[in-house]
Scaffold this active site. Structure first.
Site, short mmCIF file in Angstrom:
data_model
loop_
_atom_site.label_atom_id
_atom_site.label_comp_id
_atom_site.label_asym_id
_atom_site.label_seq_id
_atom_site.Cartn_x
_atom_site.Cartn_y
_atom_site.Cartn_z
CE LYS A 107 -3.90 -0.34 2.48
NZ LYS A 107 -4.58 -0.70 3.90
NE ARG A 141 -5.32 3.28 3.83
CZ ARG A 141 -5.59 3.40 2.45
NH1 ARG A 141 -4.82 4.53 1.75
NH2 ARG A 141 -6.25 2.45 1.58
N GLY A 194 -8.27 -7.16 4.74
CA GLY A 194 -9.02 -7.31 5.85
C GLY A 194 -8.57 -7.90 7.12
CG MET A 241 -2.81 -6.90 9.91
SD MET A 241 -0.88 -6.55 9.15
CE MET A 241 -1.19 -6.31 7.47
NE ARG A 297 -6.11 -4.68 -2.99
CZ ARG A 297 -6.72 -4.86 -1.88
NH1 ARG A 297 -5.99 -4.64 -0.85
NH2 ARG A 297 -7.87 -5.05 -1.96
CG HIS A 351 -14.25 -10.42 4.19
ND1 HIS A 351 -14.73 -11.65 4.69
CD2 HIS A 351 -13.00 -10.41 4.58
CE1 HIS A 351 -13.62 -12.55 4.98
NE2 HIS A 351 -12.42 -11.64 5.08
CB SER A 372 12.57 -40.47 -7.86
OG SER A 372 11.34 -39.56 -7.83
CB CYS A 415 7.80 -38.98 -6.79
SG CYS A 415 8.64 -40.05 -5.67
CE1 TYR A 446 10.34 -37.39 -11.87
CE2 TYR A 446 12.49 -37.71 -13.19
CZ TYR A 446 11.33 -38.18 -12.36
OH TYR A 446 11.50 -39.44 -11.57
P1 ADP Z 1 -7.87 -2.33 3.72
O1 ADP Z 1 -6.47 -2.66 3.44
O2 ADP Z 1 -8.85 -3.19 4.63
O3 ADP Z 1 -8.44 -2.05 2.56
P2 ADP Z 1 -7.46 0.49 4.12
O4 ADP Z 1 -6.26 1.00 4.82
O5 ADP Z 1 -7.31 0.43 2.43
O6 ADP Z 1 -8.05 -0.95 4.64
O7 ADP Z 1 -8.67 1.46 4.73
C1 ADP Z 1 -10.08 1.11 4.83
C2 ADP Z 1 -10.94 2.07 4.09
O8 ADP Z 1 -10.70 3.33 4.65
C3 ADP Z 1 -10.71 2.16 2.70
O9 ADP Z 1 -12.19 2.08 2.01
C4 ADP Z 1 -9.95 3.26 2.38
O10 ADP Z 1 -10.28 3.93 1.16
C5 ADP Z 1 -10.45 4.35 3.60
N1 ADP Z 1 -9.32 5.29 4.05
C6 ADP Z 1 -8.03 4.95 4.24
N2 ADP Z 1 -7.40 5.96 4.43
C7 ADP Z 1 -8.41 7.11 4.21
C8 ADP Z 1 -7.81 8.50 3.82
N3 ADP Z 1 -7.05 9.23 4.28
N4 ADP Z 1 -9.20 9.24 3.56
C9 ADP Z 1 -10.42 8.76 3.37
N5 ADP Z 1 -10.54 7.52 3.35
C10 ADP Z 1 -9.57 6.73 3.73
MG MG Z 2 -8.01 -1.10 1.02
#
Ligand code: ADP
Ligand code: MG
Ligand code: MG
Length: 877
Positions: free
Chosen positions: A24, A94, A103, A105, A338, A456, A765, A832, A852
């Protein structure tokens, strides 16, 4: 001394720094440098997380200093101040590991709000309601993520507020109601924690960063890592990012989108958004989102800009992108991009399409498909004739393709348990959350009542290749009573239902499934993989049927044909038992004479199925007593048949009992005791080969493999029997037949003395199941009972029987390769064990230069792709 850098502003990073900044963070940095509108911020590196764990779960002072410094810079960039009452800076915190763990963390939004700044925000944005809505969200998230107060307790308060005010949706609560709610939230916090809700934004920030570090090690993240082969010592990065607000009214919103359809791969934008909502609302499935194309009507300028950037990102990353965006009062921001998770079908189509339109080379395309995903293509689909007979009871979103049939389970726990006892289950949930992960893995299919195509359940199921029908709102579910009803009919736990993840249909009852048709994309893509890879792929097959299946999946030969499987069949076991309990060589030869024609017939079937492709036949391997009768009835019958007394037979059986059968009288040890077994098996192999050569004109060079060898003299002893027997037959038949004799390397001693062993073995093998068992010294049948404790205590991260232990067992493999080649430079080398169907283990085999791998038929495509990827990553001649 200059201290090590742990904190990076977005503008200081780039996509290549993924290991340090997490996926990220690296992509936020990359987007920043591409000039894409991204709310600015900074990333606390994965190394800081690792240091947090080595420093006894504390953030060290130098990291704190660097965070404060970065925060100052962020204040300057944004012209807002942390904790300022006039222009307060709010941030999100984040998580973001090297590879995405959706989801798993935690994220905290709106951090920086307190009793003063909330007023500042209200004035600044000229919106009271918005300010207090953000504040109550922040208290809720902070309390849950950082302090571990149950979310439910806050939701209950919201529900009562809605009831009191007689409204249905959160959005209908007025700013006065929200102010009261904030008070109640703070009271709840104080009641639960004993102190006031923290008002100092810097304290909030450090606590939250710590919580994200901590979440790297929460139980669901650990399970996810194990399933996805992610090392525990990578750590997660933490991104601190200025907030933008999608919940500021009708010109604001938030959404997620893919540049292509993640289910089919079709080249068209695919996604969902919600007007007047913040981040989590879309994914959580609380309100039903709009399809992204509708944004063209709601906010056309934003839509155009969004489409432009989306295309730019896909071009830049040369892959389908999964993006998060937020619109704050008509201004578009990208919050994440991503490489998107996709179904296997979509992965293949996207890879092939992108090669065809010149965006990717074949080598690059090969890396775009997860080998493990191919599994889902080979999985069953519904039997059409049966499908027609079964009633469609409901219809939901086709969230992840495939067909599944099984018993209803309402909790992840039950799904896991029933699966454990061999049943097929369908997990039925209101909606899934990351806590359900183990149940989702155990289920054949997943059915949810709420949530969209990016919920999810949908995202996770697609990643796993599990069939999923999501957002099936017609169903009335009562998770507590473990029932659901639809169209006046009630379904209970344990009832059968079936799901079609490609149409979204839910069927009442079980439906037979059958093998899928393989698409043209698959053929094209796998053709490329085959032209790239150097490592050959054979199959483990004991029957002509398996052999044919494997050839259809692209197997180039049989690497392991286990002869004992043939012994267990109903009509043979009697003769086999006779052989085992025989007291004299005479008796044994008599019994073996009964087995010979059966074994010959089997080998003929296999040679015919393989049409001249290489076949390695392994001689009898398991401990003898596995074949012995255990039921009183069977023992009596055998005694009668053999014309011996019941007592005598029972005596033999108890004599044959072993304390440690895995390390007992098995493999080539049997032939040392009873050479006539090797004689019979050699006869069967050679005579059947000759027969098929004569009838079908295939070019067959039989490969005879002696199992469990640990000593040269032992191999020589058995090999001599093979040579004598084979050569006599060849002479008798007057045919020019070549054959090979080799061995399995599965006893550590054989690996250590591989230069010796290679004097007599024309091929090795690696039997990595036994080699793993004997190297670790734990039984593969019992390890499951305690490996869990090893994962929990972070001693081992994965099951060494599934994923080759490259540093330990792998070292023996490498040693044996080197030593074997020293004696016999052209020695043919294969593997194997189960590991032949595990992508990282296949890569290892490529890297150490094996010829192989051999794996079960359904794993063959996976191994072909993994071998091609290994070649692209590390080309070998
Ligand atoms: P995940 O990896 O679980 O998607 P994120 O870190 O992407 O968690 O964040 C969860 C939600 O919060 C996402 O929908 C993201 O777009 C929103 N979000 C994160 N940071 C910001 C921010 N700076 N401003 C507005 N929305 C945010
Ligand atoms: Mg996200
Ligand atoms: Mg073995």
């Amino acid at each position: 001394m200059e201290s090590k850098k742990y904190v990076y502003l977005f503008k200081e990073g780039n996509a290549k720094m993924r290991n340090l900044l997490g996926g990220k963070g690296a992509n936020l940095a990359e987007m920043t440098n591409l000039g894409i509108p991204v709310p600015q911020g900074f990333t606390v590196s994965t190394e800081a997380c690792v240091k947090y764990y080595t420093d006894d779960k504390k953030i060290s002072d130098d990291i704190k200093d660097q965070i404060n410094e970065a925060l100052k810079q962020l204040e300057n960039i944004s012209s807002k101040r942390f904790g300022d009452t006039e222009k307060p800076l709010l941030v999100s915190v984040r998580s973001g590991a090297r590879v995405s763990m959706p989801g798993m963390m935690d994220t905290i939004l709106n951090l920086g709000l307190n009793d003063n700044t909330v007023e500042g925000i209200a004035k600044l944005m000229n919106n009271d309601r918005f300010a207090y809505d953000s504040y109550r969200r922040f208290i809720q998230m902070f309390s849950d993520v950082v302090m571990g107060i149950e979310k439910r307790k806050f939701e209950n308060l919201i529900d009562s507020a809605k009831e009191e005010n007689n409204v249905k949706f959160d959005t209908e609560l007025k700013s006065e109601d929200l102010k009261k709610l904030v008070l109640k939230f703070k009271q709840l916090y104080k009641k639960e924690i004993g102190t006031d809700f923290p008002q100092d934004p810097k304290e909030q920030l450090l606590e939250s960063i710590t919580a994200v570090f901590r979440s790297w090690d929460n139980p669901r993240a650990i399970v996810y890592r194990r399933i996805n082969d992610i090392p525990g010592d990578w750590g997660t990065a933490v991104n601190v990012q200025a907030m933008v607000f999608g919940n500021m009214g009708d010109t604001s919103g938030t959404g997620v989108a893919f540049t292509r359809d993640p289910a089919t791969g079709e080249k068209k934008i695919f996604g969902e958004y919600l007007i007047n909502a913040q981040g989590e609302d879309v994914v959580a499935g609380i309100r039903t989102p709009q399809p992204i194309t509708k944004l063209a009507e709601d906010l056309p300028q934003c839509f155009d800009e969004f489409m432009n950037i989306a295309q730019k990102l896909e071009k830049h990353y040369k892959d389908m992108q999964d993006m998060e965006f937020t619109i704050e009062q008509s201004k578009l921001y990208f919050l994440q991009t991503r490489n998107g998770k996709r179904t296997a079908q979509a992965a293949l189509k996207i890879a092939v399409d992108m090669v065809n339109d010149g965006s990717l080379s074949k080598d690059e395309a090969i890396l775009r498909v997860e080998p493990k995903q191919l599994d889902s293509l080979l999985h069953p689909v519904f039997d059409i004739s049966e499908l027609k007979k079964t009633e469609v009871i409901a219809h939901g979103l086709p969230a992840s393709p495939g067909a599944a049939s099984g018993k209803i389970c309402f909790t992840a726990e039950e799904a896991k348990n029933h699966h454990g006892s061999g049943e097929k289950v369908i997990l039925v949930r209101l909606e899934t959350s990351p806590e359900d992960i183990e149940g989702m893995v155990a289920a054949e299919g997943i059915l949810t009542v709420r949530g969209g195509m990016t919920s999810h359940a949908a995202v996770v199921a697609r990643g796993m290749g599990t069939c999923c029908v999501a957002g099936c709102g017609e169903i009335n579910i009562n998770e507590d009573e473990k029932i659901f009803s639809v169209k006046g009919k009630t379904y209970h736990e344990g009832d059968f239902i079936s799901l079609d993840g490609s149409t979204g249909n839910v069927y009442g009852g079980a439906i037979k499934t059958s093998s899928p048709e393989i698409s043209g994309y698959f053929e094209t893509f796998m053709g490329w993989a085959d032209s790239i890879r150097k490592l050959k792929v054979r199959t483990n097959a004991d029957t002509p049927k398996d052999a044919r299946q494997a050839i259809e999946f692209g197997a180039e030969g049989i690497g392991l044909c286990r002869t004992e499987h043939m012994f267990f069949e109903e009509d043979r076991i009697a003769a086999v038992r006779e052989m085992i309990v025989a007291k004299t060589t005479e008796q044994r030869k008599k019994a073996l004479a009964k087995i010979l024609p059966m074994q010959k017939k089997d080998f003929i079937g296999i040679y015919e199925a393989m049409e001249g492709k290489e076949v390695t036949i392994r001689f009898l391997d398991p401990p003898l007593h596995e074949f012995l009768p255990t039921a009183e009835e069977d023992i009596k019958n055998l005694a009668v048949e053999m014309n011996i007394s019941l007592d005598e037979l029972k005596g033999t059986i108890s004599y044959l009992h072993e304390f440690n059968p895995m390390m007992g009288h098995r493999g080539c040890r049997l032939c040392v005791s009873y050479p006539e077994i090797a004689e019979m098996q050699t006869t069967a192999v050679i005579e059947s080969a000759i027969e098929v050569i004569r009838n079908k004109r295939y070019n067959i060079v039989p490969e005879i493999m002696i199992p469990l060898v640990g000593e040269l003299k032992e191999l020589k002893f058995v090999k001599n029997i093979v040579l004598e027997t084979a050569d006599a037959i060849i002479k008798r038949e007057g045919i020019d037949l070549k054959y090979k004799v080799g061995t399995m390397i599965e006893v550590p001693r054989a690996a250590l003395l591989a230069d010796e062993i290679a004097k007599e073995a024309e091929f090795f093998s690696f039997g990595t199941n036994d080699l793993t068992q004997l190297t670790f010294g734990f039984s593969r049948d019992d390890a499951g009972k305690f490996l869990g404790d090893y994962y929990d205590n972070k001693i081992y991260e994965s099951d060494p029987f599934a994923k080759l232990d490259q540093i330990g067992v792998g070292k023996l493999v490498e040693l044996a390769v080197t030593l074997g080649r020293k004696t016999r430079p052209d020695i043919h080398l294969g593997l194997c064990g189960e590991h032949g169907g595990d992508p990282s283990s296949v890569e290892f085999c490529h890297n150490v230069g094996l010829d192989y791998v051999s794996c079960s038929p359904f794993r063959v495509p996976l191994a072909r792709l993994a071998a091609a990827q290994a070649q692209v990553k590390n080309p070998r001649g």
